[in-house]
Scaffold this motif. Structure first.
Motif, PDB file in Angstrom:
ATOM      1  N   ARG A 121      39.826  45.962  33.987  1.00 31.63           N
ATOM      2  CA  ARG A 121      39.156  46.080  33.047  1.00 31.63           C
ATOM      3  C   ARG A 121      39.000  44.765  33.034  1.00 31.63           C
ATOM      4  N   THR A 122      38.055  43.818  33.206  1.00 29.82           N
ATOM      5  CA  THR A 122      38.338  42.695  33.172  1.00 29.82           C
ATOM      6  C   THR A 122      38.458  42.267  31.735  1.00 29.82           C
ATOM      7  N   GLN A 123      39.206  40.630  31.809  1.00 34.51           N
ATOM      8  CA  GLN A 123      39.717  40.362  30.503  1.00 34.51           C
ATOM      9  C   GLN A 123      39.338  38.302  29.960  1.00 34.51           C
ATOM     10  N   ALA A 124      39.508  38.607  31.149  1.00 32.14           N
ATOM     11  CA  ALA A 124      38.934  37.230  31.419  1.00 32.14           C
ATOM     12  C   ALA A 124      38.546  36.597  32.324  1.00 32.14           C
ATOM     13  N   VAL A 125      37.143  35.714  32.250  1.00 36.82           N
ATOM     14  CA  VAL A 125      37.080  35.263  33.411  1.00 36.82           C
ATOM     15  C   VAL A 125      37.637  33.248  33.309  1.00 36.82           C
ATOM     16  N   GLU A 126      38.503  32.911  35.127  1.00 42.61           N
ATOM     17  CA  GLU A 126      38.467  31.458  34.494  1.00 42.61           C
ATOM     18  C   GLU A 126      38.045  30.828  35.688  1.00 42.61           C
ATOM     19  N   ARG A 127      38.429  29.494  35.449  1.00 42.22           N
ATOM     20  CA  ARG A 127      38.436  28.796  36.421  1.00 42.22           C
ATOM     21  C   ARG A 127      39.264  28.008  37.415  1.00 42.22           C
ATOM     22  N   ASP A 128      39.351  27.934  38.848  1.00 39.83           N
ATOM     23  CA  ASP A 128      40.486  27.658  39.596  1.00 39.83           C
ATOM     24  C   ASP A 128      39.938  26.250  39.907  1.00 39.83           C
ATOM     25  N   PRO A 153      28.246  42.994  28.733  1.00 39.29           N
ATOM     26  CA  PRO A 153      28.984  41.899  29.512  1.00 39.29           C
ATOM     27  C   PRO A 153      29.700  42.666  30.377  1.00 39.29           C
ATOM     28  N   ALA A 154      30.676  41.718  31.053  1.00 42.55           N
ATOM     29  CA  ALA A 154      31.618  41.946  31.916  1.00 42.55           C
ATOM     30  C   ALA A 154      33.263  42.496  30.933  1.00 42.55           C
ATOM     31  N   GLY A 155      33.170  42.058  29.912  1.00 39.21           N
ATOM     32  CA  GLY A 155      34.599  42.171  29.069  1.00 39.21           C
ATOM     33  C   GLY A 155      35.071  43.935  29.220  1.00 39.21           C
ATOM     34  N   GLY A 156      35.664  44.345  29.844  1.00 36.75           N
ATOM     35  CA  GLY A 156      36.624  46.071  29.294  1.00 36.75           C
ATOM     36  C   GLY A 156      36.327  46.128  28.029  1.00 36.75           C
ATOM     37  N   ASP A 157      36.201  45.419  26.829  1.00 37.18           N
ATOM     38  CA  ASP A 157      36.472  45.412  25.584  1.00 37.18           C
ATOM     39  C   ASP A 157      34.725  46.350  24.964  1.00 37.18           C
ATOM     40  N   VAL A 208      34.607  45.830  41.564  1.00 36.05           N
ATOM     41  CA  VAL A 208      35.296  46.116  40.908  1.00 36.05           C
ATOM     42  C   VAL A 208      34.572  46.959  39.725  1.00 36.05           C
ATOM     43  N   LEU A 209      35.823  47.700  40.076  1.00 36.25           N
ATOM     44  CA  LEU A 209      35.355  49.491  38.842  1.00 36.25           C
ATOM     45  C   LEU A 209      36.616  48.996  38.301  1.00 36.25           C
ATOM     46  N   ARG A 210      35.956  49.710  37.004  1.00 38.08           N
ATOM     47  CA  ARG A 210      36.802  50.014  35.509  1.00 38.08           C
ATOM     48  C   ARG A 210      37.974  51.502  36.283  1.00 38.08           C
ATOM     49  N   ARG A 211      37.308  52.202  36.577  1.00 37.26           N
ATOM     50  CA  ARG A 211      38.238  53.325  37.313  1.00 37.26           C
ATOM     51  C   ARG A 211      38.426  53.781  38.663  1.00 37.26           C
ATOM     52  N   GLY A 212      38.547  54.681  39.043  1.00 38.43           N
ATOM     53  CA  GLY A 212      39.351  54.404  39.854  1.00 38.43           C
ATOM     54  C   GLY A 212      37.584  55.276  41.314  1.00 38.43           C
ATOM     55  N   ILE A 213      38.411  55.402  42.615  1.00 37.71           N
ATOM     56  CA  ILE A 213      36.963  55.720  43.331  1.00 37.71           C
ATOM     57  C   ILE A 213      37.906  57.327  43.276  1.00 37.71           C
ATOM     58  N   SER A 214      36.430  58.137  43.138  1.00 35.30           N
ATOM     59  CA  SER A 214      36.635  59.592  43.549  1.00 35.30           C
ATOM     60  C   SER A 214      35.809  60.098  44.750  1.00 35.30           C
ATOM     61  N   ASP A 272      38.623  24.539  42.318  1.00 40.22           N
ATOM     62  CA  ASP A 272      37.356  23.989  42.818  1.00 40.22           C
ATOM     63  C   ASP A 272      36.350  24.086  42.009  1.00 40.22           C
ATOM     64  N   GLY A 273      36.112  24.988  40.786  1.00 44.09           N
ATOM     65  CA  GLY A 273      35.312  25.186  39.960  1.00 44.09           C
ATOM     66  C   GLY A 273      35.168  26.831  40.336  1.00 44.09           C
ATOM     67  N   ARG A 274      35.918  27.189  41.134  1.00 44.03           N
ATOM     68  CA  ARG A 274      35.656  28.879  41.179  1.00 44.03           C
ATOM     69  C   ARG A 274      35.873  30.173  40.224  1.00 44.03           C
ATOM     70  N   LEU A 275      35.142  31.225  40.199  1.00 50.99           N
ATOM     71  CA  LEU A 275      35.669  31.600  39.180  1.00 50.99           C
ATOM     72  C   LEU A 275      36.913  32.354  39.525  1.00 50.99           C
ATOM     73  N   VAL A 276      37.592  33.174  38.789  1.00 52.51           N
ATOM     74  CA  VAL A 276      39.395  34.353  38.873  1.00 52.51           C
ATOM     75  C   VAL A 276      39.160  35.212  37.775  1.00 52.51           C
ATOM     76  N   PRO A 277      38.598  36.332  37.595  1.00 51.31           N
ATOM     77  CA  PRO A 277      38.188  37.425  36.830  1.00 51.31           C
ATOM     78  C   PRO A 277      40.351  37.516  36.344  1.00 51.31           C
ATOM     79  N   ALA A 278      40.419  37.782  35.364  1.00 57.15           N
ATOM     80  CA  ALA A 278      41.851  38.125  35.217  1.00 57.15           C
ATOM     81  C   ALA A 278      41.777  39.535  34.643  1.00 57.15           C
ATOM     82  N   GLY A 279      42.661  40.258  34.821  1.00 59.55           N
ATOM     83  CA  GLY A 279      42.588  42.121  33.997  1.00 59.55           C
ATOM     84  C   GLY A 279      43.333  42.198  32.805  1.00 59.55           C
ATOM     85  N   GLU A 280      42.646  43.109  32.436  1.00 60.07           N
ATOM     86  CA  GLU A 280      44.341  42.880  30.684  1.00 60.07           C
ATOM     87  C   GLU A 280      45.567  43.893  31.655  1.00 60.07           C
TER      88      GLU A 280
END
Length: 473
Positions: free
Chosen positions: A280-287, A164-168, A236-242, A289-297
């Protein structure tokens, strides 16, 4: 049941994908009878679901040599060994013909629901090893059956259980509720319905592996074809770009795999995708207009997106193996002898030295997890690795330990093998580097895209990628 009767039973092979069918071919070559149980209506059901994606391995690397010998009497000939097949090509031109040769040894519409020892749950020791395996299954018309087997080779893969998308490791809050706008597969933008879903839309791609690279390249191609038109990817990356984020590049001994990373890099540098690191994605919210807003930890909330593509890897389905005694690594859910060789917490090399029945063995003798499933949650599996696994396992089941222990495969390397630090490390987003240099390359340094070295243009990336990514050569 006595051993002589058990010895006459077939070896149950779960899954009619590339490695399962190769296992059946090797068993036949060893004089053992396979029974392949496939949940889908045809061979390579999972492969067909990503038929639009082109492999980064050539035909010469994805055809098992023993299976090829089995096909030869039918007049089958391998396609150009240097060409790169799509998933659809692989299924139609090799895997289904191989299954057809196996004939009634392959049962379709047979979903395995449980594996155990006859008359023994996992607690009972008494006379356990002498009992045949019992495999419970459900047929396409809903009937329940069980078959007996002398051994079990589980090649069911991990395709049906994406992470899943969740960082945990759990679904993010709201992820399930947003199922109408969340996908877990690389999109086929040649399909008109899929094209309409993503064209002109803002799409978050969560993940950092080859599938994410492919999705970014596809969305960039779609944006170019639509002349921009609002098509945009948010990576969306959980790490940095190297320096190792985009894989081995031109140093990869599988050129098309390296080119996938170059195409993803070009997508970012050309402005078709923007990268969000250390998220790290913690939640996927809706605005509203019904669009999705990924929220991080860490409290960050991304700008609204129309779609989310989650490509965070896969995990094995172990539910139907609860009554057999497996010895699995507590992190990767891979066999404990194999896990240290593939653990991304330790290294990120794209290959592991060839291995066989000993690394794949369990306390329950006679059962083996092979193919993608043997890697548990680890990435970077190659078909060639699976073919070597089942060659060794078939030899071991036939009693030829000398052959089973022999290594008969040389694998290509990625050319870039970082260490543990950048794997999901929050410090990487802020300039930290805990890799210690890796095994094949200098310690990767964080890089700013578009800074010094020019990125490959789309045309250059295509020249280096004969596989063509998901959108065709």
């Amino acid at each position: 049941m006595h051993a002589p009767a058990t010895a006459e039973l077939p070896v149950a092979v779960i899954g009619a994908g590339p490695v399962g069918l190769a296992a059946a071919a090797h068993l036949i070559g060893r004089g053992l009878e396979p029974l392949v149980l496939e949940a889908g209506p045809s061979a390579a059901t999972a492969v067909r679901q990503w038929s639009h994606v082109r492999l980064f391995s050539t035909w010469g690397e994805v055809v098992d040599p023993v299976a090829e010998k089995l096909l030869a009497p039918t007049g089958w000939s391998r396609p150009d060994p240097a060409a790169y097949p799509s998933g659809g090509d692989w299924a139609a031109s090799y895997l289904q013909p191989l299954a057809d040769v196996l004939g009634e040894r392959v049962r379709y519409g047979a979903t395995v629901t449980g594996v155990s020892r006859t008359g023994r749950d996992r607690v009972v020791d008494a006379d356990r090893a002498a009992q045949p395996f019992t495999v419970h299954l459900t047929t396409a018309d809903g009937r329940e059956e069980r078959v007996l087997a002398r051994a079990v080779i589980d090649a069911s893969g991990t395709w049906a259980t994406p992470s899943p998308a969740g960082g945990d490791g759990l679904p993010a809050l709201g992820e399930r509720a947003a199922a109408d706008r969340v996908a877990y597969r690389v999109p086929d933008v040649k399909d008109p319905a899929v094209r309409a879903r993503y064209a002109g839309k803002r799409t978050a791609v969560i993940g950092s592996g080859a599938s994410a690279f492919t999705a970014l390249a596809c969305l960039a191609d779609l944006a170019r074809a639509e002349d921009g038109a609002g098509t945009k990817a948010v990576w969306v990356l959980r790490r940095g770009i190297s320096g190792s984020t985009f894989g081995g590049g031109s140093a990869d001994q599988l050129p098309a795999r390296g080119a996938l990373g170059l195409a993803a890099k070009a997508a970012v540098e050309d402005g078709y995708a923007e990268a969000v690191t250390g998220f790290r994605t913690q939640a996927v919210e809706r605005d509203g207009d019904g669009r999705l807003v990924p929220a991080g930890e860490d409290g960050r909330r991304l700008e609204p997106v129309d779609e989310v593509i989650v490509l965070t890897g896969f995990r094995p389905d172990l539910s139907f193996l609860s009554e057999v005694r497996l010895n699995l690594d507590e992190r990767l859910q891979a066999p404990v002898e194999l896990a240290p060789l593939i653990d991304p917490n330790v290294h990120s090399c794209g290959t592991v030295y060839p291995h066989g029945h000993r690394e794949l063995s369990h306390p329950e003798t006679g059962i083996y997890l092979v193919g993608m499933k043997s890697y548990g949650r680890a990435p970077t599996f190659l078909a060639m690795t699976g073919y070597e696994q089942v060659r060794s396992v078939a030899a071991a089941l036939a009693g030829d330990l000398e052959s089973a222990d022999r290594v008969e495969l040389t694998l290509p390397e990625t050319g870039v093998c970082g260490g543990a630090g950048l794997f999901d490390a929050p410090e990487a987003a802020e300039g930290g580097d805990r890799t210690g240099g890796g095994c094949c390359a200098p310690a990767p340094q964080l890089v700013r895209l578009g800074a010094s070295a020019p990125a490959a243009t789309p045309a250059e990336a295509a020249d280096r990628a004969p596989a063509g990514g998901c959108c065709g050569a």
